[in-house]
Design a protein around this motif. Structure first.
Motif, PDB file in Angstrom:
ATOM      1  N   ALA A 117       0.525  -1.212  -0.144  1.00 18.03           N
ATOM      2  CA  ALA A 117      -0.056  -0.056  -0.042  1.00 18.03           C
ATOM      3  C   ALA A 117       0.880   1.206   0.135  1.00 18.03           C
ATOM      4  CB  ALA A 117      -0.889  -0.031   1.296  1.00 18.03           C
ATOM      5  N   ALA A 118       1.962   1.263   0.790  1.00 14.19           N
ATOM      6  CA  ALA A 118       2.834   2.495   0.791  1.00 14.19           C
ATOM      7  C   ALA A 118       3.558   2.524  -0.762  1.00 14.19           C
ATOM      8  CB  ALA A 118       3.902   2.422   1.852  1.00 14.19           C
ATOM      9  N   ALA A 119       3.997   1.444  -0.887  1.00 12.82           N
ATOM     10  CA  ALA A 119       4.755   1.542  -2.404  1.00 12.82           C
ATOM     11  C   ALA A 119       3.775   2.182  -3.557  1.00 12.82           C
ATOM     12  CB  ALA A 119       5.040   0.087  -2.777  1.00 12.82           C
ATOM     13  N   ASP A 120       2.382   1.751  -3.580  1.00  9.21           N
ATOM     14  CA  ASP A 120       1.560   2.232  -4.736  1.00  9.21           C
ATOM     15  C   ASP A 120       1.180   3.766  -4.286  1.00  9.21           C
ATOM     16  OD1 ASP A 120       1.537  -0.409  -5.719  1.00  9.21           O
ATOM     17  OD2 ASP A 120      -0.188  -0.951  -4.755  1.00  9.21           O
ATOM     18  N   ALA A 121       0.999   3.890  -2.966  1.00  8.36           N
ATOM     19  CA  ALA A 121       0.492   5.365  -2.734  1.00  8.36           C
ATOM     20  C   ALA A 121       1.726   6.350  -2.694  1.00  8.36           C
ATOM     21  CB  ALA A 121      -0.055   5.435  -1.236  1.00  8.36           C
ATOM     22  N   GLY A 122       2.888   5.881  -2.170  1.00 11.55           N
ATOM     23  CA  GLY A 122       3.918   6.841  -2.393  1.00 11.55           C
ATOM     24  C   GLY A 122       4.067   7.771  -1.204  1.00 11.55           C
ATOM     25  N   ARG A 123       3.263   7.630  -0.235  1.00 16.21           N
ATOM     26  CA  ARG A 123       3.309   8.359   1.005  1.00 16.21           C
ATOM     27  C   ARG A 123       2.714   7.508   2.146  1.00 16.21           C
ATOM     28  NH1 ARG A 123       3.263  13.959   0.159  1.00 16.21           N
ATOM     29  NH2 ARG A 123       2.132  14.214   2.310  1.00 16.21           N
ATOM     30  N   PHE A 124       3.341   7.507   3.379  1.00 16.67           N
ATOM     31  CA  PHE A 124       2.711   6.490   4.262  1.00 16.67           C
ATOM     32  C   PHE A 124       1.459   7.229   4.665  1.00 16.67           C
ATOM     33  CE2 PHE A 124       7.028   4.969   6.153  1.00 16.67           C
ATOM     34  CZ  PHE A 124       7.487   4.252   4.738  1.00 16.67           C
ATOM     35  N   GLN A 125       1.110   8.439   4.935  1.00 15.76           N
ATOM     36  CA  GLN A 125       0.153   8.876   5.298  1.00 15.76           C
ATOM     37  C   GLN A 125      -1.308   8.401   4.362  1.00 15.76           C
ATOM     38  OE1 GLN A 125       0.119  13.273   5.426  1.00 15.76           O
ATOM     39  NE2 GLN A 125      -1.913  13.205   6.413  1.00 15.76           N
ATOM     40  N   ALA A 145      -1.059   5.628   2.655  1.00 14.65           N
ATOM     41  CA  ALA A 145      -1.233   4.143   3.052  1.00 14.65           C
ATOM     42  C   ALA A 145      -2.044   3.882   4.139  1.00 14.65           C
ATOM     43  CB  ALA A 145       0.138   3.411   2.875  1.00 14.65           C
ATOM     44  N   ALA A 146      -1.667   4.814   5.284  1.00 19.04           N
ATOM     45  CA  ALA A 146      -2.438   4.760   6.491  1.00 19.04           C
ATOM     46  C   ALA A 146      -4.094   4.766   6.284  1.00 19.04           C
ATOM     47  CB  ALA A 146      -1.794   5.714   7.642  1.00 19.04           C
ATOM     48  N   ALA A 147      -4.523   5.871   5.653  1.00 19.99           N
ATOM     49  CA  ALA A 147      -5.855   6.108   5.406  1.00 19.99           C
ATOM     50  C   ALA A 147      -6.411   4.861   4.576  1.00 19.99           C
ATOM     51  CB  ALA A 147      -5.862   7.334   4.424  1.00 19.99           C
ATOM     52  N   GLN A 148      -5.583   4.440   3.667  1.00 22.06           N
ATOM     53  CA  GLN A 148      -6.291   3.141   2.778  1.00 22.06           C
ATOM     54  C   GLN A 148      -6.422   1.869   3.794  1.00 22.06           C
ATOM     55  OE1 GLN A 148      -4.079   2.229  -0.556  1.00 22.06           O
ATOM     56  NE2 GLN A 148      -3.867   4.283  -1.264  1.00 22.06           N
ATOM     57  N   ALA A 180      -6.806   1.934   7.136  1.00 25.15           N
ATOM     58  CA  ALA A 180      -7.610   2.403   8.441  1.00 25.15           C
ATOM     59  C   ALA A 180      -6.719   2.411   9.633  1.00 25.15           C
ATOM     60  CB  ALA A 180      -8.809   1.670   8.338  1.00 25.15           C
ATOM     61  N   VAL A 181      -5.499   2.738   9.585  1.00 27.28           N
ATOM     62  CA  VAL A 181      -4.576   2.597  10.732  1.00 27.28           C
ATOM     63  C   VAL A 181      -3.927   3.842  10.705  1.00 27.28           C
ATOM     64  CG1 VAL A 181      -4.182   0.221  10.554  1.00 27.28           C
ATOM     65  CG2 VAL A 181      -2.587   1.686   9.260  1.00 27.28           C
ATOM     66  N   THR A 182      -2.916   4.101  11.889  1.00 29.95           N
ATOM     67  CA  THR A 182      -2.212   5.536  11.997  1.00 29.95           C
ATOM     68  C   THR A 182      -1.050   5.368  11.142  1.00 29.95           C
ATOM     69  OG1 THR A 182      -0.975   4.607  13.647  1.00 29.95           O
ATOM     70  CG2 THR A 182      -3.342   5.537  14.183  1.00 29.95           C
ATOM     71  N   GLN A 183      -0.683   6.444  10.814  1.00 28.97           N
ATOM     72  CA  GLN A 183       0.696   6.857   9.990  1.00 28.97           C
ATOM     73  C   GLN A 183       1.784   6.217  10.877  1.00 28.97           C
ATOM     74  OE1 GLN A 183       1.434  10.473   8.609  1.00 28.97           O
ATOM     75  NE2 GLN A 183       3.411  10.093   8.001  1.00 28.97           N
ATOM     76  N   GLN A 184       1.691   6.257  12.249  1.00 29.39           N
ATOM     77  CA  GLN A 184       2.669   5.696  12.891  1.00 29.39           C
ATOM     78  C   GLN A 184       2.724   4.216  13.054  1.00 29.39           C
ATOM     79  OE1 GLN A 184       2.100   6.396  17.161  1.00 29.39           O
ATOM     80  NE2 GLN A 184       4.088   5.904  17.879  1.00 29.39           N
ATOM     81  N   ALA A 185       1.417   3.772  12.827  1.00 29.13           N
ATOM     82  CA  ALA A 185       1.337   2.142  12.765  1.00 29.13           C
ATOM     83  C   ALA A 185       2.148   1.681  11.414  1.00 29.13           C
ATOM     84  CB  ALA A 185       0.102   1.748  12.587  1.00 29.13           C
ATOM     85  N   VAL A 186       1.949   2.475  10.190  1.00 30.35           N
ATOM     86  CA  VAL A 186       2.441   2.258   9.030  1.00 30.35           C
ATOM     87  C   VAL A 186       4.049   2.281   8.831  1.00 30.35           C
ATOM     88  CG1 VAL A 186       2.918   2.867   6.777  1.00 30.35           C
ATOM     89  CG2 VAL A 186       0.539   2.873   7.547  1.00 30.35           C
TER      90      VAL A 186
END
Length: 313
Positions: free
Chosen positions: A13-21, A23-26, A28-34
């Motif tokens: 998810a992070a690789a596809d989004a290019g942003r941890f934020q 990926a976190a939204a997709q 449904a977890v926190t950016q810290q968890a990612v």
């Protein structure tokens, strides 16, 4: 080292989004968890997967190398889950052989329920079929139940679905070839050759009962080379006949001159039952049982015979 699927999913998810934020939204977890999952994955793999940039997170060379394998891991996991989701995997049914009555019943079910995915397979003996039902390898099987001294286990359910009339099959030179019908008593003294009978099977128990009841001569000698060789031999051998289920689909060369002759007084019928595990939740199993109940003819009709161990309708 084991790879956690949630962590792999987070990486993709992070690789596809290019942003941890994002990926976190997709997910449904926190950016810290990612960030924590990616850091743990990098620690387990011993490489950096992302570099932080002003635009977000970019894959490193190692991250680019890992990405297609991570996607495949997720695809394999989804296929594994789908294979055991009873509502999504095919209904798996054992029909014993491709030319018999059970196969015909399943073709009828498929015609009426084309939306249900089916896997049709052929298992030989009832012990194998019961074990497959209990393990979940199959959902249902067609059998004659229960052979003497071998009741079905308590967790296996059964329902009688069709009584298949047996007919005599002879070549053109057989003594009974010209008969419009024959009684069971008339078959005494004639050699009935059935090389497919294997000791210990439910059909062996059925024909043992037929022999014991009516004094017939049923021979199972020689290797079973299949129905084509059986038909060739019966066509060429005036002294031999065989029993054939009325619904068994066979094609023979025009020159064989084979005759299907009704048997009466009584008419032997082979009882087919559907068996399944009582805790099987596959929704298509209920549809199959309802279809068979709606299309089943009556059982133990007047003038027919089955062994006394056959389960009632």
């Amino acid at each position: 080292m084991g790879l956690d699927l949630d962590t792999v999913r987070t990486f993709v998810a992070a690789a596809d989004a290019g942003r941890f934020q994002e990926a976190a939204a997709q997910l449904a977890v926190t950016q810290q968890a990612v960030s924590k999952r990616i850091a743990g994955l990098e620690r387990d793999l011993g490489v950096r997967l992302f570099t932080r940039t002003a635009r977000g997170a970019e894959l490193t060379i190692d991250g680019q190398a890992f990405l297609p394998h991570a996607r495949e891991l997720l695809r394999v996991a989804e296929r594994a889950i789908t294979s055991v989701r009873t509502g999504r995997r095919p209904l798996r049914v054992d029909v014993i052989n491709s030319r018999g009555a059970a196969s015909g019943l399943m073709r009828g079910f498929h015609r009426g329920h084309a939306e249900i995915d089916l896997d049709v397979l052929m298992l030989f003996d009832i012990e194998t079929a019961v074990a497959a039902l209990r393990s979940g390898a199959i959902d249902a099987s067609f059998r004659a139940v229960a052979a003497p001294g071998r009741p079905l286990p308590a967790d296996i359910e059964s329902v009688r679905v069709v009584d298949e009339v047996l007919q005599l099959l002879t070549g053109p030179a057989h003594a009974l070839a010209g008969a419009r019908s024959v009684t069971v008593a008339q078959l005494a003294g004639h050699r009935i050759w059935m090389p497919g009978i294997v000791p210990g099977t439910e059909w062996a128990a059925y024909y043992d009962g037929l022999v014991a009841e009516f004094g017939l001569t049923i021979e199972a000698t020689g290797p079973n080379f299949g129905s084509d060789v059986l038909l060739d031999t019966v066509a060429d051998t005036p002294a031999l006949a065989t029993f054939m289920g009325e619904q068994t689909r066979l094609v023979w060369p025009a020159g064989h001159g084979l005759r299907r002759i009704p048997v009466t007084d009584p008419t032997p019928v082979y009882p087919h039952s559907l068996i399944w595990h009582r805790d099987n939740p596959h929704p298509a199993l209920a549809a199959l049982r309802a279809h068979l109940a709606a299309t089943a003819a009556g059982h133990d009709a007047a003038g027919t015979w089955t062994p006394d161990w056959v389960s009632p309708g």
